[in-house]
Design a protein around this motif. Structure first.
Motif, PDB file in Angstrom:
ATOM      1  N   TYR A  82       0.848  -1.191   0.000  1.00  0.00           N
ATOM      2  CA  TYR A  82       0.000   0.000   0.000  1.00  0.00           C
ATOM      3  C   TYR A  82       0.883   1.240   0.000  1.00  0.00           C
ATOM      4  N   ALA A  83       0.577   2.170  -0.877  1.00  0.00           N
ATOM      5  CA  ALA A  83       1.389   3.386  -0.971  1.00  0.00           C
ATOM      6  C   ALA A  83       0.509   4.573  -1.307  1.00  0.00           C
ATOM      7  N   LEU A  84       0.867   5.697  -0.742  1.00  0.00           N
ATOM      8  CA  LEU A  84       0.239   6.976  -1.067  1.00  0.00           C
ATOM      9  C   LEU A  84       1.274   7.803  -1.807  1.00  0.00           C
ATOM     10  N   LEU A  85       0.913   8.272  -2.985  1.00  0.00           N
ATOM     11  CA  LEU A  85       1.789   9.145  -3.770  1.00  0.00           C
ATOM     12  C   LEU A  85       1.216  10.556  -3.745  1.00  0.00           C
ATOM     13  N   ILE A  86       2.118  11.508  -3.610  1.00  0.00           N
ATOM     14  CA  ILE A  86       1.714  12.907  -3.508  1.00  0.00           C
ATOM     15  C   ILE A  86       2.552  13.703  -4.497  1.00  0.00           C
ATOM     16  N   TRP A  87       1.873  14.481  -5.336  1.00  0.00           N
ATOM     17  CA  TRP A  87       2.560  15.320  -6.308  1.00  0.00           C
ATOM     18  C   TRP A  87       2.404  16.777  -5.894  1.00  0.00           C
ATOM     19  N   PRO A  88       3.467  17.391  -5.356  1.00  0.00           N
ATOM     20  CA  PRO A  88       3.389  18.815  -5.021  1.00  0.00           C
ATOM     21  C   PRO A  88       3.205  19.657  -6.284  1.00  0.00           C
ATOM     22  N   LYS A  89       2.341  20.626  -6.191  1.00  0.00           N
ATOM     23  CA  LYS A  89       2.090  21.554  -7.294  1.00  0.00           C
ATOM     24  C   LYS A  89       2.574  22.942  -6.876  1.00  0.00           C
ATOM     25  N   PHE A  90       2.415  23.910  -7.735  1.00  0.00           N
ATOM     26  CA  PHE A  90       2.773  25.283  -7.372  1.00  0.00           C
ATOM     27  C   PHE A  90       1.924  25.709  -6.188  1.00  0.00           C
ATOM     28  N   GLY A  91       2.500  26.515  -5.317  1.00  0.00           N
ATOM     29  CA  GLY A  91       1.788  26.936  -4.121  1.00  0.00           C
ATOM     30  C   GLY A  91       1.718  25.783  -3.133  1.00  0.00           C
ATOM     31  N   ASP A  92       0.599  25.699  -2.427  1.00  0.00           N
ATOM     32  CA  ASP A  92       0.417  24.652  -1.421  1.00  0.00           C
ATOM     33  C   ASP A  92      -0.546  23.573  -1.891  1.00  0.00           C
ATOM     34  N   GLU A  93      -0.676  23.382  -3.168  1.00  0.00           N
ATOM     35  CA  GLU A  93      -1.590  22.397  -3.730  1.00  0.00           C
ATOM     36  C   GLU A  93      -0.873  21.061  -3.950  1.00  0.00           C
ATOM     37  N   TYR A  94      -1.633  19.987  -3.855  1.00  0.00           N
ATOM     38  CA  TYR A  94      -1.109  18.644  -4.058  1.00  0.00           C
ATOM     39  C   TYR A  94      -2.124  17.816  -4.835  1.00  0.00           C
ATOM     40  N   GLU A  95      -1.629  16.829  -5.558  1.00  0.00           N
ATOM     41  CA  GLU A  95      -2.472  15.795  -6.144  1.00  0.00           C
ATOM     42  C   GLU A  95      -2.082  14.491  -5.468  1.00  0.00           C
ATOM     43  N   TYR A  96      -3.051  13.566  -5.381  1.00  0.00           N
ATOM     44  CA  TYR A  96      -2.824  12.335  -4.637  1.00  0.00           C
ATOM     45  C   TYR A  96      -3.197  11.114  -5.469  1.00  0.00           C
ATOM     46  N   GLY A  97      -2.529  10.036  -5.170  1.00  0.00           N
ATOM     47  CA  GLY A  97      -2.863   8.749  -5.764  1.00  0.00           C
ATOM     48  C   GLY A  97      -2.484   7.647  -4.795  1.00  0.00           C
ATOM     49  N   VAL A  98      -3.099   6.503  -4.960  1.00  0.00           N
ATOM     50  CA  VAL A  98      -2.743   5.351  -4.136  1.00  0.00           C
ATOM     51  C   VAL A  98      -2.364   4.205  -5.048  1.00  0.00           C
ATOM     52  N   GLN A  99      -1.480   3.371  -4.538  1.00  0.00           N
ATOM     53  CA  GLN A  99      -1.177   2.103  -5.187  1.00  0.00           C
ATOM     54  C   GLN A  99      -1.525   1.019  -4.182  1.00  0.00           C
ATOM     55  N   LEU A 100      -2.353   0.108  -4.615  1.00  0.00           N
ATOM     56  CA  LEU A 100      -2.803  -0.973  -3.751  1.00  0.00           C
ATOM     57  C   LEU A 100      -2.513  -2.302  -4.427  1.00  0.00           C
ATOM     58  N   GLU A 101      -1.906  -3.212  -3.678  1.00  0.00           N
ATOM     59  CA  GLU A 101      -1.722  -4.565  -4.196  1.00  0.00           C
ATOM     60  C   GLU A 101      -2.860  -5.407  -3.644  1.00  0.00           C
ATOM     61  N   ILE A 102      -3.723  -5.854  -4.546  1.00  0.00           N
ATOM     62  CA  ILE A 102      -4.885  -6.649  -4.167  1.00  0.00           C
ATOM     63  C   ILE A 102      -4.838  -7.941  -4.976  1.00  0.00           C
ATOM     64  N   ASN A 103      -4.758  -9.062  -4.279  1.00  0.00           N
ATOM     65  CA  ASN A 103      -4.681 -10.367  -4.941  1.00  0.00           C
ATOM     66  C   ASN A 103      -3.577 -10.406  -5.997  1.00  0.00           C
ATOM     67  N   LYS A 104      -2.412  -9.919  -5.626  1.00  0.00           N
ATOM     68  CA  LYS A 104      -1.211  -9.911  -6.476  1.00  0.00           C
ATOM     69  C   LYS A 104      -1.327  -9.029  -7.717  1.00  0.00           C
TER      70      LYS A 104
END
Length: 146
Positions: A82-104
């Motif tokens: 399980y992982a949370l990815l965060i992409w910093p943007k200009f200013g204090d904004e962020y975009e988010y994504g998750v990676q989940l391993e489910i049943n390989k």
């Protein structure tokens, strides 16, 4: 020197100066934006990637590639499922994504800060992992104050 040659020299020199200024801006932005995220981190690849291991979670900071503005922060469980990815943007904004391993199988899903997917069909997929994702958000906030 003929007018045509002067114009070409002027255009080439102007382009070179603009390119140098753009590089200086990019270097300054990259240092300013990402240095705050790597204070206690070890170098994985100098000037590119840094990590921190606290025995429960792995943290990673990937700096933007040359002339790119896209780098990322990552906090993952030690088993890497399980992982949370965060992409910093200009200013204090962020975009988010998750990676989940489910049943390989690994799923990469964009989410918002409220852990809602942008594509409703994936909300059901991540719902059983809501607590884990919230925990990853909390760990990211503790580490980077985002």
């Amino acid at each position: 020197m003929k007018k045509g040659k002067k114009l070409i020299v002027c255009i080439v020199l102007s382009s070179l100066v603009l390119f140098i200024l753009y590089n200086v801006f990019w270097i300054g932005w990259r240092i300013n934006k990402y240095s705050q995220y790597i204070d206690e981190f070890q170098t994985f690849t100098k000037y590119m990637s840094y990590f921190y291991d606290d025995d429960q979670y792995l943290y990673n900071v990937k700096l933007p590639d040359y002339l790119s503005y896209t780098g990322n922060l990552c906090v993952a469980t030690h088993d890497g499922k399980y992982a949370l990815l965060i992409w910093p943007k200009f200013g204090d904004e962020y975009e988010y994504g998750v990676q989940l391993e489910i049943n390989k199988e690994v799923y990469s899903i964009m989410i918002n800060k409220n852990i809602r997917t942008y594509d409703p069909q994936y909300q059901e997929l991540i719902s059983p992992y809501q607590d884990t994702i919230e925990d990853l958000f909390n760990k990211a906030n503790e580490m980077w104050n985002i």
